[in-house]
Design a protein around this motif. Structure first.
Motif, PDB file in Angstrom:
ATOM      1  N   THR A 230      85.741-131.270 -78.193  1.00 15.25           N
ATOM      2  CA  THR A 230      85.716-132.590 -77.538  1.00 15.25           C
ATOM      3  C   THR A 230      86.464-133.652 -78.344  1.00 15.25           C
ATOM      4  OG1 THR A 230      83.619-133.129 -78.631  1.00 15.25           O
ATOM      5  CG2 THR A 230      83.494-132.090 -76.456  1.00 15.25           C
ATOM      6  N   LYS A 327      76.989-133.227 -80.482  1.00 14.03           N
ATOM      7  CA  LYS A 327      78.156-132.421 -80.829  1.00 14.03           C
ATOM      8  C   LYS A 327      77.946-131.732 -82.173  1.00 14.03           C
ATOM      9  CE  LYS A 327      81.152-135.622 -78.301  1.00 14.03           C
ATOM     10  NZ  LYS A 327      82.325-136.511 -78.342  1.00 14.03           N
ATOM     11  N   ARG A 345      81.183-129.154 -78.239  1.00 14.89           N
ATOM     12  CA  ARG A 345      79.937-129.315 -77.484  1.00 14.89           C
ATOM     13  C   ARG A 345      79.998-128.443 -76.242  1.00 14.89           C
ATOM     14  NH1 ARG A 345      78.360-135.320 -75.980  1.00 14.89           N
ATOM     15  NH2 ARG A 345      80.264-135.132 -74.745  1.00 14.89           N
ATOM     16  N   THR A 376      70.845-132.494 -78.823  1.00 20.39           N
ATOM     17  CA  THR A 376      71.847-132.051 -77.861  1.00 20.39           C
ATOM     18  C   THR A 376      71.322-132.164 -76.433  1.00 20.39           C
ATOM     19  OG1 THR A 376      72.782-130.524 -79.479  1.00 20.39           O
ATOM     20  CG2 THR A 376      73.288-130.105 -77.170  1.00 20.39           C
TER      21      THR A 376
END
Length: 538
Positions: A230, A327, A345, A376
């Motif tokens: 990401t 992440k 992620r 998360t």
């Protein structure tokens, strides 16, 4: 369970090799002689599946815990940490002390929970069966009265009263009524199968339309199940983002770790040529290192960064912010310099937001139940706009479902794809498995989404409601026509041939109405039944 094992001497207790231990679940193989008992020690080498619930005595390694808790990113485990049967050791050898026997480990408890939940499910009583139980005796009695009473109390001939009684019996024959439900159910099941919605029977199809709350797993259900890059950030002027990505991918190229595979795939998609790495080695529980283009580089986790690098407040705050966003980070280090980072992620499926919005429009609440870490799960739940609970074991998910059922929150649906979801799938009023999930989930669930689409959940519910409306329409048609012609036949207005035509016509009519379901089409943007919008093509 028993198993054959090689034994290595230890200063305290014999150490059993994990790959020769008894299977985590299933029948023991021929020739196995030992069973793991609490207090024994097991050597779990890289690539081995952990054969027991235990506690790490020696070694540090990353473990793939997705079979048990669904977490997409492997967790680092060190001496003193508990580990579970069924997880996979990825990096380094571990010496593990058995804390639970084979009959009480995590997988055994999952199997017991599934069996208990399935045994507790009561069969659904069908309305038509109950109705027919009283309907036919009442009709026969009415026909007898029609044949006997009029000649006794009036001048009606016996031949006429018997004729009317026979016509009444014919018109009252419940053919159309009896076929009204199975015809609609069969058409609904067929319509679902054509759209990749596998439904295990009419009772499940009926229950789907009554759902008011659906609990969804995260990894592999709402998300793709594999991490993706990401963010790529360079933190020194000499290196740009592509350079950080290129060097990191070179170090990770030969690793099978999910984060490593995500980094390498992202570099390839970016069109980067990866340099050769020499002296590559794993840093147990910390990361990996190697020499690239004459530079000694390491990719390490934030947890161990302080062992090599002193960070200023702004960089520390950035790392914290990325981790709070759910992440996982890989930090590229050269000596005592931090060159940059790569964040990965497990991202939501492309249709996750669309599917959840469709559920909302249908009046169904969505909740996330996940075994992934709480940070998360909270980040993913926030992005999707739903209530989320993390760090749940399989029994915890099943407990949430039972608590909601006891609280009267309506019929509960559970959607999942893994072994860890099986107890909750069995405990729910309707269990729905993703088509790409494990065999255990597919076997336990009542329905399956063969195309792995989140929008398929709303489609299942909408198809069920369309089918139930079709059933009700058929019942009204069958009973309404019979009521009209019963009266006219009793009064002598209609005769035998009209009764025959009315009975056959009603059967054909309800069958044709049921066949309309074969043209069912769902629009997730409106979450309204395709039939109600005039959409009758598949």
């Amino acid at each position: 369970m028993c198993h054959k094992a090689n034994v290595q001497l230890s200063n305290k207790a014999p150490v059993v090799l994990a790959h020769e231990a008894a299977p985590v679940y299933g029948a023991p193989s021929r020739g196995q002689k030992y069973s793991l008992k609490p207090g024994q020690r097991v050597l779990v080498r890289p690539g081995d599946r952990v054969p027991c619930d235990g506690r790490i005595l020696v070694g540090t390694s990353d473990l793939d815990e997705s079979p048990v808790n669904g977490e997409s990113i492997p967790r680092s485990r060190a001496p003193g940490d508990d580990i579970f049967a069924g997880t996979v050791n990825l990096d380094a050898a571990l010496e593990v002390e058995v804390t639970r026997g084979a009959d009480d480990n995590t997988i055994a408890r999952v199997i017991r929970l599934v069996e208990e939940a399935q045994a507790a499910k009561a069969p659904i009583a069908r309305f038509i069966d109950r109705f027919a139980y009283y309907y036919m005796p009442a009709v026969v009695l009415l026909a007898l009265l029609m044949a006997i009473v009029p000649p006794l109390v009036s001048t009606m001939a016996w031949s006429e009263s018997i004729y009317r009684a026979l016509a009444l019996l014919l018109i009252a024959c419940p053919c159309a009524l009896v076929i009204s439900t199975p015809a609609a159910i069969a058409a609904g099941l067929s319509a679902g199968a054509r759209r990749g919605l596998l439904i295990k029977g009419g009772a499940v199809l009926e229950q789907l339309g009554k759902l008011r709350l659906v609990a969804l797993d995260k990894t592999g259900t709402l998300t793709a199940g594999t991490p993706r890059v990401t963010d790529v950030e360079s933190w020194i002027a000499e290196e740009d983002d592509n350079s950080v990505l290129r060097l990191a991918a070179a170090i990770e190229r030969d690793s099978s770790h999910p984060i490593a595979m995500a980094i390498v795939e992202h570099a390839r998609q970016s069109g980067l040529n990866l340099p050769t790495v020499t002296g590559s080695r794993a840093l147990a529980g910390r990361g990996v290192s190697g020499r690239v283009e004459g530079r000694e580089l390491s990719l390490i986790t934030p947890r161990h960064l302080h062992e090599q690098v002193i960070l200023d407040e702004s960089l520390s705050a950035r790392i914290v912010a990325l981790e709070e966003a759910g992440k996982s980070l890989a930090l590229l280090v050269e000596g005592e310099r931090l060159l940059g980072l790569i964040a990965v992620r497990d991202e939501p499926r492309e249709d996750a937001l669309e599917g959840l919005a469709a559920l909302s429009r249908l009046g169904v609440q969505a909740v996330m139940l996940s075994g992934d870490n709480a940070r998360t799960v909270a980040a993913t739940g926030g992005r999707l706009g739903i209530e989320a609970y993390g760090e749940l074991m399989p029994e915890d998910k099943a407990a949430y479902v039972r608590d909601w059922q006891a609280a009267g929150r309506g019929p509960i649906g559970k959607v999942g794809d893994g072994i860890n979801d099986a107890p909750a799938l069995a405990a729910a009023d309707v269990g729905i498995a993703m088509g790409g999930g494990t065999d255990v989930a597919l076997e336990t669930a009542d329905a399956a989404l063969l195309k792995n689409r989140v929008t398929g959940i709303a489609e299942l519910i909408d198809l069920s409601r369309a089918t139930l409306r079709n059933v009700k329409t058929n019942v009204v048609l069958a009973l309404g026509l019979k009521a009209i012609f019963l009266v006219t036949t009793a009064l002598g207005i209609t005769g035998m041939w009209i009764a025959v035509m009315a009975d056959t016509g009603a059967t054909v009519l309800v069958t044709l109405n049921a066949m309309r379901l074969l043209g069912y089409r769902f629009s997730p943007n409106t979450a309204l039944t395709g039939l109600s919008q005039g959409k009758t093509t598949s």
